[in-house]
Write an enzyme that holds these catalytic residues in place. Structure first.
Site, PDB file in Angstrom:
ATOM      1  N   LYS A  13     -37.551 -12.766 -30.980  1.00 54.90           N
ATOM      2  CA  LYS A  13     -38.315 -11.596 -30.522  1.00 54.90           C
ATOM      3  C   LYS A  13     -37.858 -11.144 -29.137  1.00 54.90           C
ATOM      4  O   LYS A  13     -37.641  -9.960 -28.900  1.00 54.90           O
ATOM      5  CB  LYS A  13     -39.826 -11.911 -30.461  1.00 54.90           C
ATOM      6  CG  LYS A  13     -40.433 -12.348 -31.777  1.00 54.90           C
ATOM      7  CD  LYS A  13     -41.945 -12.519 -31.679  1.00 54.90           C
ATOM      8  CE  LYS A  13     -42.421 -13.613 -30.738  1.00 54.90           C
ATOM      9  NZ  LYS A  13     -42.086 -14.984 -31.182  1.00 54.90           N
ATOM     10  N   ARG A  88     -51.445 -12.254 -30.922  1.00 54.59           N
ATOM     11  CA  ARG A  88     -51.205 -13.543 -31.570  1.00 54.59           C
ATOM     12  C   ARG A  88     -52.426 -14.041 -32.326  1.00 54.59           C
ATOM     13  O   ARG A  88     -52.367 -15.114 -32.921  1.00 54.59           O
ATOM     14  CB  ARG A  88     -50.844 -14.576 -30.505  1.00 54.59           C
ATOM     15  CG  ARG A  88     -49.348 -14.929 -30.442  1.00 54.59           C
ATOM     16  CD  ARG A  88     -49.225 -15.930 -29.345  1.00 54.59           C
ATOM     17  NE  ARG A  88     -48.079 -16.759 -29.295  1.00 54.59           N
ATOM     18  CZ  ARG A  88     -47.013 -16.525 -28.547  1.00 54.59           C
ATOM     19  NH1 ARG A  88     -46.894 -15.408 -27.887  1.00 54.59           N
ATOM     20  NH2 ARG A  88     -46.062 -17.419 -28.461  1.00 54.59           N
ATOM     21  N   ARG A 127     -32.157 -24.095 -26.318  1.00 53.56           N
ATOM     22  CA  ARG A 127     -31.942 -22.832 -25.595  1.00 53.56           C
ATOM     23  C   ARG A 127     -32.206 -22.975 -24.090  1.00 53.56           C
ATOM     24  O   ARG A 127     -33.019 -23.795 -23.664  1.00 53.56           O
ATOM     25  CB  ARG A 127     -32.778 -21.702 -26.194  1.00 53.56           C
ATOM     26  CG  ARG A 127     -34.254 -21.833 -25.960  1.00 53.56           C
ATOM     27  CD  ARG A 127     -35.031 -20.755 -26.708  1.00 53.56           C
ATOM     28  NE  ARG A 127     -36.459 -20.889 -26.464  1.00 53.56           N
ATOM     29  CZ  ARG A 127     -37.379 -20.089 -26.972  1.00 53.56           C
ATOM     30  NH1 ARG A 127     -37.046 -19.100 -27.774  1.00 53.56           N
ATOM     31  NH2 ARG A 127     -38.651 -20.290 -26.688  1.00 53.56           N
ATOM     32  N   ARG A 161     -37.302 -23.807 -20.606  1.00 57.50           N
ATOM     33  CA  ARG A 161     -38.748 -23.664 -20.564  1.00 57.50           C
ATOM     34  C   ARG A 161     -39.418 -25.019 -20.706  1.00 57.50           C
ATOM     35  O   ARG A 161     -38.979 -25.863 -21.492  1.00 57.50           O
ATOM     36  CB  ARG A 161     -39.209 -22.755 -21.702  1.00 57.50           C
ATOM     37  CG  ARG A 161     -39.045 -21.303 -21.366  1.00 57.50           C
ATOM     38  CD  ARG A 161     -39.318 -20.404 -22.526  1.00 57.50           C
ATOM     39  NE  ARG A 161     -40.541 -20.722 -23.266  1.00 57.50           N
ATOM     40  CZ  ARG A 161     -41.061 -19.920 -24.194  1.00 57.50           C
ATOM     41  NH1 ARG A 161     -40.469 -18.778 -24.481  1.00 57.50           N
ATOM     42  NH2 ARG A 161     -42.153 -20.255 -24.826  1.00 57.50           N
ATOM     43  N   ARG A 172     -46.612 -25.313 -31.408  1.00 63.62           N
ATOM     44  CA  ARG A 172     -46.542 -23.850 -31.333  1.00 63.62           C
ATOM     45  C   ARG A 172     -46.344 -23.239 -32.719  1.00 63.62           C
ATOM     46  O   ARG A 172     -46.907 -22.193 -33.026  1.00 63.62           O
ATOM     47  CB  ARG A 172     -45.408 -23.425 -30.380  1.00 63.62           C
ATOM     48  CG  ARG A 172     -45.780 -23.683 -28.913  1.00 63.62           C
ATOM     49  CD  ARG A 172     -44.576 -23.787 -27.992  1.00 63.62           C
ATOM     50  NE  ARG A 172     -43.769 -22.601 -27.953  1.00 63.62           N
ATOM     51  CZ  ARG A 172     -42.498 -22.576 -27.531  1.00 63.62           C
ATOM     52  NH1 ARG A 172     -41.908 -23.684 -27.110  1.00 63.62           N
ATOM     53  NH2 ARG A 172     -41.841 -21.460 -27.519  1.00 63.62           N
TER      54      ARG A 172
HETATM   55  P1  AMP Z   1     -43.958 -17.242 -25.716  1.00 60.26           P
HETATM   56  O1  AMP Z   1     -43.065 -17.040 -24.535  1.00 60.26           O
HETATM   57  O2  AMP Z   1     -44.333 -15.951 -26.392  1.00 60.26           O
HETATM   58  O3  AMP Z   1     -43.424 -18.259 -26.694  1.00 60.26           O
HETATM   59  O4  AMP Z   1     -45.324 -17.845 -25.144  1.00 60.26           O
HETATM   60  C1  AMP Z   1     -45.360 -19.083 -24.477  1.00 60.26           C
HETATM   61  C2  AMP Z   1     -46.780 -19.601 -24.430  1.00 60.26           C
HETATM   62  O5  AMP Z   1     -47.614 -18.672 -23.707  1.00 60.26           O
HETATM   63  C3  AMP Z   1     -47.474 -19.743 -25.783  1.00 60.26           C
HETATM   64  O6  AMP Z   1     -47.166 -20.963 -26.429  1.00 60.26           O
HETATM   65  C4  AMP Z   1     -48.947 -19.639 -25.384  1.00 60.26           C
HETATM   66  O7  AMP Z   1     -49.384 -20.836 -24.776  1.00 60.26           O
HETATM   67  C5  AMP Z   1     -48.904 -18.582 -24.295  1.00 60.26           C
HETATM   68  N1  AMP Z   1     -49.054 -17.219 -24.852  1.00 60.26           N
HETATM   69  C6  AMP Z   1     -48.135 -16.210 -24.812  1.00 60.26           C
HETATM   70  N2  AMP Z   1     -48.608 -15.102 -25.389  1.00 60.26           N
HETATM   71  C7  AMP Z   1     -49.867 -15.408 -25.825  1.00 60.26           C
HETATM   72  C8  AMP Z   1     -50.866 -14.692 -26.526  1.00 60.26           C
HETATM   73  N3  AMP Z   1     -50.676 -13.415 -26.915  1.00 60.26           N
HETATM   74  N4  AMP Z   1     -52.040 -15.322 -26.777  1.00 60.26           N
HETATM   75  C9  AMP Z   1     -52.244 -16.594 -26.390  1.00 60.26           C
HETATM   76  N5  AMP Z   1     -51.340 -17.339 -25.746  1.00 60.26           N
HETATM   77  C10 AMP Z   1     -50.154 -16.765 -25.463  1.00 60.26           C
END
Ligand code: AMP
Length: 216
Positions: A13, A88, A127, A161, A172
């Protein structure tokens, strides 16, 4: 044009959002990036989010909804945005609809990036990015041309990360299935959902997205 990219962690994404941002002059709104910036700055939101993120769980809806609502009011979003990592949960999807209606904005397309989950753990735990310019690399699939030097900016520092570990990735993915996948029928019902093959090469996925957008 306002878009959502939907798919499990590691589906690509962020990579595709960055490409669409440049090609269509849109703004990428990544809630994950916003939260990581909040954690790095030590703000109150960051302190609340850090533990939850490190464990691979979702941050509470209210916090995320408030964050996005503030963000899409800013001037740069008027030209259109790509939501990456939001919504989400069904609650977030409903809150987004209410926000857009209130601001007189429209959702043009929701693009689902379909992937074979067996490869996601591998994709994610390998990554890393350049700490200077954010260019993405992978231990096996995409190494810098000169080891330890970013192809894009010549930077020599790289970052991974904190939540890209095997255990956290599995949590996740489970969160994606139980909390995020249920919003796919929500958008299907609205007639805005289209799927692309997230297993294809990066350029091919971009082409498929362009086709979806051209037809929307
Ligand atoms: P991402 O970079 O999108 O993989 O997000 C990393 C982490 O941020 C996720 O595993 C969640 O803990 C938190 N997070 C990001 N976006 C959301 C969302 N829309 N709702 C809830 N938690 C989020």
């Amino acid at each position: 044009m306002n878009l959502i990219l939907l798919g499990p962690p590691g589906a690509g994404k962020g990579t595709q959002a960055k490409r669409l941002e440049q090609r269509h002059n849109l703004i990428q709104l990544s809630t994950g990036d916003m939260l990581r910036a909040a954690v790095a700055s030590g703000s109150e939101i960051g302190r609340k989010a850090k533990e939850v993120m490190d464990a691979g769980h979702l941050v509470p809806d209210e916090l995320i909804i408030a964050m996005i609502s503030d963000r899409i009011e800013q001037d740069d979003c008027a030209k259109g945005f790509i939501l990456d990592g939001f919504p989400r949960t069904t609650r977030q999807a409903e809150a987004l609809d209410a926000m857009l209606a209130e601001k007189g904005m429209k959702l043009h397309s929701v693009i689902e990036m379909k992937v074979n989950e067996d490869i996601l753990v591998d994709r994610i735990i390998g990554r890393y990015i350049c700490a200077t310019c954010g260019a993405g690399y992978h231990d096996r699939y995409l190494r810098p041309k000169v080891a330890g030097v970013c192809d894009n900016c010549g930077g020599t520092e790289f970052r991974r990360r904190a939540d890209d570990t095997e255990d956290t990735v599995r949590t996740r993915l489970a969160a994606y299935h139980t909390q995020t996948a249920p919003i796919l029928p929500y958008y299907q019902g609205k007639g805005v959902l289209q799927a692309v093959d997230g297993m294809a090469g990066i350029d091919e996925v971009t082409d498929q997205i362009e086709q979806v957008l051209g037809a929307a």
